[in-house]
Design a protein around this motif. Sequence first.
Motif, PDB file in Angstrom:
ATOM      1  N   GLN A   1      19.164   5.348  -5.689  1.00  0.00           N
ATOM      2  CA  GLN A   1      18.611   5.285  -4.358  1.00  0.00           C
ATOM      3  C   GLN A   1      17.100   5.020  -4.416  1.00  0.00           C
ATOM      4  O   GLN A   1      16.426   5.432  -5.356  1.00  0.00           O
ATOM      5  CB  GLN A   1      18.882   6.584  -3.594  1.00  0.00           C
ATOM      6  CG  GLN A   1      20.347   6.796  -3.266  1.00  0.00           C
ATOM      7  CD  GLN A   1      20.577   8.034  -2.418  1.00  0.00           C
ATOM      8  OE1 GLN A   1      20.014   9.084  -2.663  1.00  0.00           O
ATOM      9  NE2 GLN A   1      21.418   7.908  -1.397  1.00  0.00           N
ATOM     10  N   VAL A   2      16.610   4.339  -3.392  1.00  0.00           N
ATOM     11  CA  VAL A   2      15.188   3.985  -3.299  1.00  0.00           C
ATOM     12  C   VAL A   2      14.624   4.586  -2.023  1.00  0.00           C
ATOM     13  O   VAL A   2      15.149   4.343  -0.930  1.00  0.00           O
ATOM     14  CB  VAL A   2      15.001   2.454  -3.298  1.00  0.00           C
ATOM     15  CG1 VAL A   2      13.516   2.103  -3.165  1.00  0.00           C
ATOM     16  CG2 VAL A   2      15.591   1.838  -4.557  1.00  0.00           C
ATOM     17  N   PHE A   3      13.556   5.370  -2.187  1.00  0.00           N
ATOM     18  CA  PHE A   3      12.916   6.032  -1.048  1.00  0.00           C
ATOM     19  C   PHE A   3      11.509   5.485  -0.867  1.00  0.00           C
ATOM     20  O   PHE A   3      10.782   5.269  -1.839  1.00  0.00           O
ATOM     21  CB  PHE A   3      12.854   7.538  -1.268  1.00  0.00           C
ATOM     22  CG  PHE A   3      14.201   8.198  -1.331  1.00  0.00           C
ATOM     23  CD1 PHE A   3      14.788   8.725  -0.176  1.00  0.00           C
ATOM     24  CD2 PHE A   3      14.899   8.294  -2.524  1.00  0.00           C
ATOM     25  CE1 PHE A   3      16.031   9.317  -0.219  1.00  0.00           C
ATOM     26  CE2 PHE A   3      16.151   8.903  -2.579  1.00  0.00           C
ATOM     27  CZ  PHE A   3      16.716   9.425  -1.428  1.00  0.00           C
ATOM     28  N   LEU A   4      11.126   5.268   0.381  1.00  0.00           N
ATOM     29  CA  LEU A   4       9.777   4.799   0.714  1.00  0.00           C
ATOM     30  C   LEU A   4       8.934   5.984   1.149  1.00  0.00           C
ATOM     31  O   LEU A   4       9.361   6.829   1.922  1.00  0.00           O
ATOM     32  CB  LEU A   4       9.857   3.773   1.849  1.00  0.00           C
ATOM     33  CG  LEU A   4       8.539   3.125   2.299  1.00  0.00           C
ATOM     34  CD1 LEU A   4       7.993   2.214   1.204  1.00  0.00           C
ATOM     35  CD2 LEU A   4       8.756   2.340   3.591  1.00  0.00           C
ATOM     36  N   THR A   5       7.692   6.022   0.607  1.00  0.00           N
ATOM     37  CA  THR A   5       6.783   7.097   0.958  1.00  0.00           C
ATOM     38  C   THR A   5       5.365   6.528   1.088  1.00  0.00           C
ATOM     39  O   THR A   5       5.067   5.461   0.554  1.00  0.00           O
ATOM     40  CB  THR A   5       6.806   8.225  -0.098  1.00  0.00           C
ATOM     41  OG1 THR A   5       5.946   9.284   0.313  1.00  0.00           O
ATOM     42  CG2 THR A   5       6.362   7.707  -1.454  1.00  0.00           C
TER      43      THR A   5
ATOM     44  N   GLY B   1       0.797  -1.217   0.000  1.00  0.00           N
ATOM     45  CA  GLY B   1       0.000   0.000   0.000  1.00  0.00           C
ATOM     46  C   GLY B   1       0.830   1.267   0.000  1.00  0.00           C
ATOM     47  O   GLY B   1       0.278   2.364  -0.129  1.00  0.00           O
ATOM     48  N   LYS B   2       2.156   1.127   0.106  1.00  0.00           N
ATOM     49  CA  LYS B   2       3.045   2.292   0.082  1.00  0.00           C
ATOM     50  C   LYS B   2       3.735   2.392  -1.282  1.00  0.00           C
ATOM     51  O   LYS B   2       3.637   1.501  -2.110  1.00  0.00           O
ATOM     52  CB  LYS B   2       4.070   2.200   1.212  1.00  0.00           C
ATOM     53  CG  LYS B   2       3.444   2.230   2.600  1.00  0.00           C
ATOM     54  CD  LYS B   2       4.501   2.205   3.693  1.00  0.00           C
ATOM     55  CE  LYS B   2       3.851   2.266   5.064  1.00  0.00           C
ATOM     56  NZ  LYS B   2       4.863   2.284   6.162  1.00  0.00           N
ATOM     57  N   ARG B   3       4.420   3.492  -1.473  1.00  0.00           N
ATOM     58  CA  ARG B   3       5.094   3.733  -2.737  1.00  0.00           C
ATOM     59  C   ARG B   3       6.606   3.832  -2.522  1.00  0.00           C
ATOM     60  O   ARG B   3       7.054   4.249  -1.453  1.00  0.00           O
ATOM     61  CB  ARG B   3       4.585   5.030  -3.376  1.00  0.00           C
ATOM     62  CG  ARG B   3       3.115   4.986  -3.781  1.00  0.00           C
ATOM     63  CD  ARG B   3       2.630   6.374  -4.159  1.00  0.00           C
ATOM     64  NE  ARG B   3       2.606   7.246  -2.993  1.00  0.00           N
ATOM     65  CZ  ARG B   3       2.789   8.564  -3.037  1.00  0.00           C
ATOM     66  NH1 ARG B   3       3.067   9.164  -4.185  1.00  0.00           N
ATOM     67  NH2 ARG B   3       2.730   9.288  -1.926  1.00  0.00           N
ATOM     68  N   ILE B   4       7.352   3.447  -3.553  1.00  0.00           N
ATOM     69  CA  ILE B   4       8.787   3.698  -3.551  1.00  0.00           C
ATOM     70  C   ILE B   4       9.116   4.594  -4.738  1.00  0.00           C
ATOM     71  O   ILE B   4       8.499   4.495  -5.800  1.00  0.00           O
ATOM     72  CB  ILE B   4       9.632   2.407  -3.579  1.00  0.00           C
ATOM     73  CG1 ILE B   4       9.320   1.547  -4.809  1.00  0.00           C
ATOM     74  CG2 ILE B   4       9.451   1.606  -2.306  1.00  0.00           C
ATOM     75  CD1 ILE B   4      10.273   0.360  -4.971  1.00  0.00           C
ATOM     76  N   ILE B   5      10.084   5.467  -4.540  1.00  0.00           N
ATOM     77  CA  ILE B   5      10.555   6.359  -5.595  1.00  0.00           C
ATOM     78  C   ILE B   5      12.009   6.012  -5.862  1.00  0.00           C
ATOM     79  O   ILE B   5      12.833   5.929  -4.932  1.00  0.00           O
ATOM     80  CB  ILE B   5      10.401   7.833  -5.186  1.00  0.00           C
ATOM     81  CG1 ILE B   5       8.912   8.154  -4.986  1.00  0.00           C
ATOM     82  CG2 ILE B   5      10.996   8.752  -6.250  1.00  0.00           C
ATOM     83  CD1 ILE B   5       8.637   9.540  -4.483  1.00  0.00           C
ATOM     84  N   ILE B   6      12.324   5.802  -7.130  1.00  0.00           N
ATOM     85  CA  ILE B   6      13.645   5.344  -7.536  1.00  0.00           C
ATOM     86  C   ILE B   6      14.308   6.397  -8.412  1.00  0.00           C
ATOM     87  O   ILE B   6      13.699   6.895  -9.372  1.00  0.00           O
ATOM     88  CB  ILE B   6      13.570   4.017  -8.312  1.00  0.00           C
ATOM     89  CG1 ILE B   6      12.821   2.952  -7.506  1.00  0.00           C
ATOM     90  CG2 ILE B   6      14.961   3.518  -8.679  1.00  0.00           C
ATOM     91  CD1 ILE B   6      12.553   1.674  -8.294  1.00  0.00           C
ATOM     92  N   GLY B   7      15.559   6.712  -8.107  1.00  0.00           N
ATOM     93  CA  GLY B   7      16.340   7.597  -8.955  1.00  0.00           C
ATOM     94  C   GLY B   7      15.707   8.947  -9.185  1.00  0.00           C
ATOM     95  O   GLY B   7      15.378   9.678  -8.250  1.00  0.00           O
ATOM     96  N   ASN B   8      15.468   9.266 -10.464  1.00  0.00           N
ATOM     97  CA  ASN B   8      14.966  10.585 -10.847  1.00  0.00           C
ATOM     98  C   ASN B   8      13.448  10.665 -10.889  1.00  0.00           C
ATOM     99  O   ASN B   8      12.902  11.500 -11.612  1.00  0.00           O
ATOM    100  CB  ASN B   8      15.544  10.994 -12.203  1.00  0.00           C
ATOM    101  CG  ASN B   8      17.042  11.246 -12.149  1.00  0.00           C
ATOM    102  OD1 ASN B   8      17.542  11.789 -11.171  1.00  0.00           O
ATOM    103  ND2 ASN B   8      17.760  10.837 -13.184  1.00  0.00           N
ATOM    104  N   GLY B   9      12.765   9.807 -10.148  1.00  0.00           N
ATOM    105  CA  GLY B   9      11.321   9.973 -10.048  1.00  0.00           C
ATOM    106  C   GLY B   9      10.466   8.811 -10.470  1.00  0.00           C
ATOM    107  O   GLY B   9       9.239   8.912 -10.454  1.00  0.00           O
ATOM    108  N   VAL B  10      11.062   7.680 -10.852  1.00  0.00           N
ATOM    109  CA  VAL B  10      10.246   6.502 -11.137  1.00  0.00           C
ATOM    110  C   VAL B  10       9.513   6.118  -9.854  1.00  0.00           C
ATOM    111  O   VAL B  10      10.114   6.050  -8.778  1.00  0.00           O
ATOM    112  CB  VAL B  10      11.115   5.328 -11.631  1.00  0.00           C
ATOM    113  CG1 VAL B  10      10.310   4.030 -11.665  1.00  0.00           C
ATOM    114  CG2 VAL B  10      11.673   5.633 -13.017  1.00  0.00           C
ATOM    115  N   GLU B  11       8.220   5.892  -9.972  1.00  0.00           N
ATOM    116  CA  GLU B  11       7.411   5.633  -8.788  1.00  0.00           C
ATOM    117  C   GLU B  11       6.645   4.320  -8.941  1.00  0.00           C
ATOM    118  O   GLU B  11       5.991   4.088  -9.954  1.00  0.00           O
ATOM    119  CB  GLU B  11       6.428   6.786  -8.565  1.00  0.00           C
ATOM    120  CG  GLU B  11       5.684   6.723  -7.253  1.00  0.00           C
ATOM    121  CD  GLU B  11       4.859   7.974  -6.998  1.00  0.00           C
ATOM    122  OE1 GLU B  11       3.984   7.926  -6.105  1.00  0.00           O
ATOM    123  OE2 GLU B  11       5.085   8.997  -7.690  1.00  0.00           O
TER     124      GLU B  11
END
Length: 239
Positions: A234-238, A169-179
């Motif tokens: 980098q991978v960010f969780l949001t 149910g959460k999102r990850i954002i990779i690099g320059n904005g791939v979601e």
Amino acid sequence: MLVGSIQEITRHPVKSFTGEQVKKTKVMDYGLYGDRSHAFKDKDGKFITITQVPDMVRYQASFSGAETLNAYPELKVKAPNGKVLNWGGAAFQEEMDLLLDREAEAVVYPPAHIPFGAIEEEHILLVSDASIGELTKLWGSEMDGRRFRHNLVLSLVNKTPFLEETWFGKRIIIGNGVELEIKRHCERCMIITVDPSDSHKDPSLLKTVVKQRNNHFGVYASVLRTGEIRLGDQVFLTD
């Protein structure tokens, strides 16, 4: 929140053939560029896979050239004997007739749009380095990650096994904005019992996943925003 980085990118140009690891690729609305873009169907219109023909895994497919939306790069298939064949060529067709040993139709989906169904479950399958390491311990044998046919391996900052399963149910954002949106577990089948190097079957791996992991390994994700990804991104969780 930074949760890790991209350790491995794998696409499978031909469904049920072994895929290729790449340093960068486009993420399309259907998943990685060209992933499961080429396939075989039987006389009833159903995909022919490792389930019916385990030796398909011994063939390795890779694109050779730049990714474009007009046409795929040249597709090469390396046979178990080391011979490299061109998709659609006479030698390739002869090899496939012997391999599949049934009435089969080769299908190719266009680069800009692969219909939901070639991948069958979701756009992208990902696992983490910590999860692979833990499953290797649980199984008690050396693990060839190609068995799981994932697209992405994440190197986690927090090396907690199966941490990715807490992201539904959460999102990850990779690099320059791939979601991507993390959707659900991947339920495993007999395909993981087939060794990619020689197509030998070992049911103990599936039994381990069933017993220790409720038959779950890896998570599915859907594409929310397209773009390009690279190894090391980098991978960010949001939320």
